[in-house]
Design a protein around this motif. Structure first.
Motif, mmCIF file in Angstrom:
data_model
loop_
_atom_site.group_PDB
_atom_site.id
_atom_site.type_symbol
_atom_site.label_atom_id
_atom_site.label_comp_id
_atom_site.label_asym_id
_atom_site.label_seq_id
_atom_site.Cartn_x
_atom_site.Cartn_y
_atom_site.Cartn_z
ATOM 1 N N TRP A 167 0.816 -1.182 -0.042
ATOM 2 C CA TRP A 167 0.104 0.036 -0.083
ATOM 3 C C TRP A 167 0.813 1.161 0.099
ATOM 4 O O TRP A 167 0.638 2.291 -0.671
ATOM 5 C CB TRP A 167 -0.981 -0.061 1.066
ATOM 6 N N GLY A 168 1.870 1.211 0.906
ATOM 7 C CA GLY A 168 2.734 2.388 0.719
ATOM 8 C C GLY A 168 3.848 2.206 1.873
ATOM 9 O O GLY A 168 3.809 1.299 2.822
ATOM 10 N N GLU A 169 4.593 3.138 2.272
ATOM 11 C CA GLU A 169 5.532 3.090 3.469
ATOM 12 C C GLU A 169 5.835 4.427 3.806
ATOM 13 O O GLU A 169 5.726 5.492 3.234
ATOM 14 C CB GLU A 169 6.862 2.411 2.908
ATOM 15 N N GLY A 170 6.362 4.720 5.068
ATOM 16 C CA GLY A 170 6.560 5.868 5.547
ATOM 17 C C GLY A 170 5.266 6.565 6.576
ATOM 18 O O GLY A 170 4.665 5.352 7.162
ATOM 19 N N ASN A 171 5.248 7.781 6.582
ATOM 20 C CA ASN A 171 4.183 8.203 7.423
ATOM 21 C C ASN A 171 2.792 8.446 6.836
ATOM 22 O O ASN A 171 2.984 9.563 6.097
ATOM 23 C CB ASN A 171 4.637 9.417 8.121
ATOM 24 N N PRO A 172 1.760 7.813 6.834
ATOM 25 C CA PRO A 172 0.681 8.067 6.253
ATOM 26 C C PRO A 172 -0.042 9.422 6.621
ATOM 27 O O PRO A 172 -0.846 9.820 5.680
ATOM 28 C CB PRO A 172 -0.444 7.007 6.631
ATOM 29 N N GLU A 173 0.673 10.038 7.553
ATOM 30 C CA GLU A 173 0.068 11.484 7.869
ATOM 31 C C GLU A 173 0.870 12.462 7.332
ATOM 32 O O GLU A 173 0.680 13.823 7.702
ATOM 33 C CB GLU A 173 -0.643 11.464 9.269
ATOM 34 N N ALA A 174 1.953 12.098 6.691
ATOM 35 C CA ALA A 174 3.093 13.029 6.253
ATOM 36 C C ALA A 174 2.473 14.133 5.255
ATOM 37 O O ALA A 174 1.509 13.986 4.449
ATOM 38 C CB ALA A 174 4.164 12.454 5.482
ATOM 39 N N PRO A 175 3.044 15.297 5.369
ATOM 40 C CA PRO A 175 2.496 16.349 4.342
ATOM 41 C C PRO A 175 3.032 16.153 2.958
ATOM 42 O O PRO A 175 2.285 16.733 2.222
ATOM 43 C CB PRO A 175 3.374 17.605 4.643
ATOM 44 N N ILE A 176 3.952 15.405 2.627
ATOM 45 C CA ILE A 176 4.380 15.003 1.184
ATOM 46 C C ILE A 176 4.019 13.621 1.023
ATOM 47 O O ILE A 176 4.524 12.967 1.517
ATOM 48 C CB ILE A 176 5.886 15.372 1.302
ATOM 49 N N THR A 177 3.279 13.250 -0.122
ATOM 50 C CA THR A 177 3.204 11.948 -0.812
ATOM 51 C C THR A 177 4.032 11.940 -1.880
ATOM 52 O O THR A 177 3.847 12.741 -2.880
ATOM 53 C CB THR A 177 1.657 11.754 -0.988
ATOM 54 N N VAL A 178 5.031 11.073 -1.902
ATOM 55 C CA VAL A 178 5.749 10.810 -3.200
ATOM 56 C C VAL A 178 5.030 9.324 -3.768
ATOM 57 O O VAL A 178 4.620 8.561 -3.359
ATOM 58 C CB VAL A 178 6.987 9.961 -2.538
ATOM 59 N N ILE A 179 4.781 9.575 -5.245
ATOM 60 C CA ILE A 179 4.107 8.549 -6.187
ATOM 61 C C ILE A 179 5.282 7.978 -6.990
ATOM 62 O O ILE A 179 5.707 8.728 -7.783
ATOM 63 C CB ILE A 179 3.023 9.105 -6.818
ATOM 64 N N LEU A 180 5.330 6.629 -6.779
ATOM 65 C CA LEU A 180 6.353 6.067 -7.835
ATOM 66 C C LEU A 180 5.498 4.999 -8.616
ATOM 67 O O LEU A 180 4.118 4.862 -8.369
ATOM 68 C CB LEU A 180 7.276 4.952 -7.051
ATOM 69 N N ASP A 181 6.079 4.425 -9.624
ATOM 70 C CA ASP A 181 5.320 3.540 -10.421
ATOM 71 C C ASP A 181 4.644 2.324 -9.887
ATOM 72 O O ASP A 181 3.680 2.024 -9.867
ATOM 73 C CB ASP A 181 6.183 3.213 -11.805
ATOM 74 N N ASN A 182 5.677 1.781 -9.258
ATOM 75 C CA ASN A 182 5.298 0.310 -8.441
ATOM 76 C C ASN A 182 6.043 0.048 -7.365
ATOM 77 O O ASN A 182 7.375 0.579 -7.547
ATOM 78 C CB ASN A 182 5.194 -0.748 -9.537
ATOM 79 N N PRO A 212 12.480 12.001 7.322
ATOM 80 C CA PRO A 212 11.680 10.844 6.745
ATOM 81 C C PRO A 212 9.980 10.859 7.200
ATOM 82 O O PRO A 212 9.192 10.473 6.506
ATOM 83 C CB PRO A 212 12.385 9.659 7.555
ATOM 84 N N GLU A 213 9.879 11.439 8.310
ATOM 85 C CA GLU A 213 8.379 11.482 8.913
ATOM 86 C C GLU A 213 7.572 12.589 8.133
ATOM 87 O O GLU A 213 6.383 12.741 8.353
ATOM 88 C CB GLU A 213 8.274 11.707 10.484
ATOM 89 N N GLN A 214 8.305 13.394 7.096
ATOM 90 C CA GLN A 214 7.466 14.113 6.370
ATOM 91 C C GLN A 214 7.268 13.637 5.075
ATOM 92 O O GLN A 214 6.214 14.270 4.316
ATOM 93 C CB GLN A 214 8.372 15.467 5.957
ATOM 94 N N LEU A 215 7.395 12.382 4.938
ATOM 95 C CA LEU A 215 7.162 11.597 3.619
ATOM 96 C C LEU A 215 6.380 10.459 3.703
ATOM 97 O O LEU A 215 6.660 9.540 4.631
ATOM 98 C CB LEU A 215 8.524 11.513 2.995
ATOM 99 N N TYR A 216 5.621 10.144 2.819
ATOM 100 C CA TYR A 216 4.832 9.039 2.641
ATOM 101 C C TYR A 216 5.059 8.581 1.140
ATOM 102 O O TYR A 216 4.793 9.424 0.308
ATOM 103 C CB TYR A 216 3.477 9.111 2.881
ATOM 104 N N VAL A 217 5.418 7.300 0.760
ATOM 105 C CA VAL A 217 5.865 7.042 -0.498
ATOM 106 C C VAL A 217 4.419 5.660 -0.709
ATOM 107 O O VAL A 217 4.447 4.821 -0.045
ATOM 108 C CB VAL A 217 7.186 6.081 -0.571
ATOM 109 N N THR A 218 3.924 6.139 -1.986
ATOM 110 C CA THR A 218 2.842 5.032 -2.657
ATOM 111 C C THR A 218 3.162 4.789 -3.915
ATOM 112 O O THR A 218 4.020 5.623 -4.543
ATOM 113 C CB THR A 218 1.651 5.681 -1.999
#
Length: 188
Positions: free
Chosen positions: A35-50, A81-87
């Protein structure tokens, strides 16, 4: 500045009602949903392909090249790191041929858009042409032309940069990657 050391960011558990989704067909490839990794409540969401590899052949967690490069740049620009969520556009790692366009559209409609509505990030960072073209819903655009500024995409303030693996393979892109992450750090 403290020294950089890559770490395994905590995985965000896949919602129970999404875990066995078969709509995009990637479940047939035998990879698990991430589903993703990092902080789900982070202000920054990083979107990768897969999702990439998260475990070695023995099942031990490790930090792959994509994560190492991203984490190093995040560290260098002073983000935490807590400012980012990767999905991901796709929630499963493809290992064989598949219908790319259909799978991406299904996964964005079924998973990603709902995930973004729920998390409501301040900023979105799309990394790599596949993520950019999918999220912007335009196959004619690319990172090179869009980087360096913010764009309104589906109501989200969004910027783009190169995929961390491209940056790793082509070190001349690293300063541009740092510029793009600095843009985000300055915005926050």
């Amino acid at each position: 500045m403290e020294p950089f050391c890559p770490i395994v960011w905590p995985e965000d558990p896949t919602p129970v009602n999404e875990k066995n989704c078969e709509l995009c067909g990637l479940y047939r490839q035998g990879t698990r949903m991430v589903w993703g990794e990092g902080n789900p409540e982070a202000p920054i969401t990083v979107i990768l392909d897969n999702p990439g590899a998260r475990e070695d052949r023995e099942g031990n967690s490790f930090v792959c090249g994509t994560r190492q490069t991203l984490q190093k740049a995040v560290h260098e620009v002073g983000l935490k790191p807590e400012q980012l969520y990767v999905t991901y556009i796709l929630k499963r790692k493809p290992v064989r041929a598949y219908d790319k366009e259909a799978a991406r559209q299904i996964c964005m409609q079924t998973h990603l858009f709902g995930q973004l509505r729920q998390q409501n990030p301040t900023l979105i960072l799309c990394l790599g042409n596949v993520a950019v073209q999918s999220f912007f819903q335009n196959a004619e655009i690319d990172v090179k032309r869009l980087r360096g500024s913010f764009h309104d995409v589906l109501g989200y303030q969004t910027t783009v940069s190169y995929h961390p693996l491209a940056v790793r393979r082509r070190p001349n892109l690293y300063p541009l990657f740092i510029e793009d992450l600095t843009l985000i750090a300055d915005k926050l």
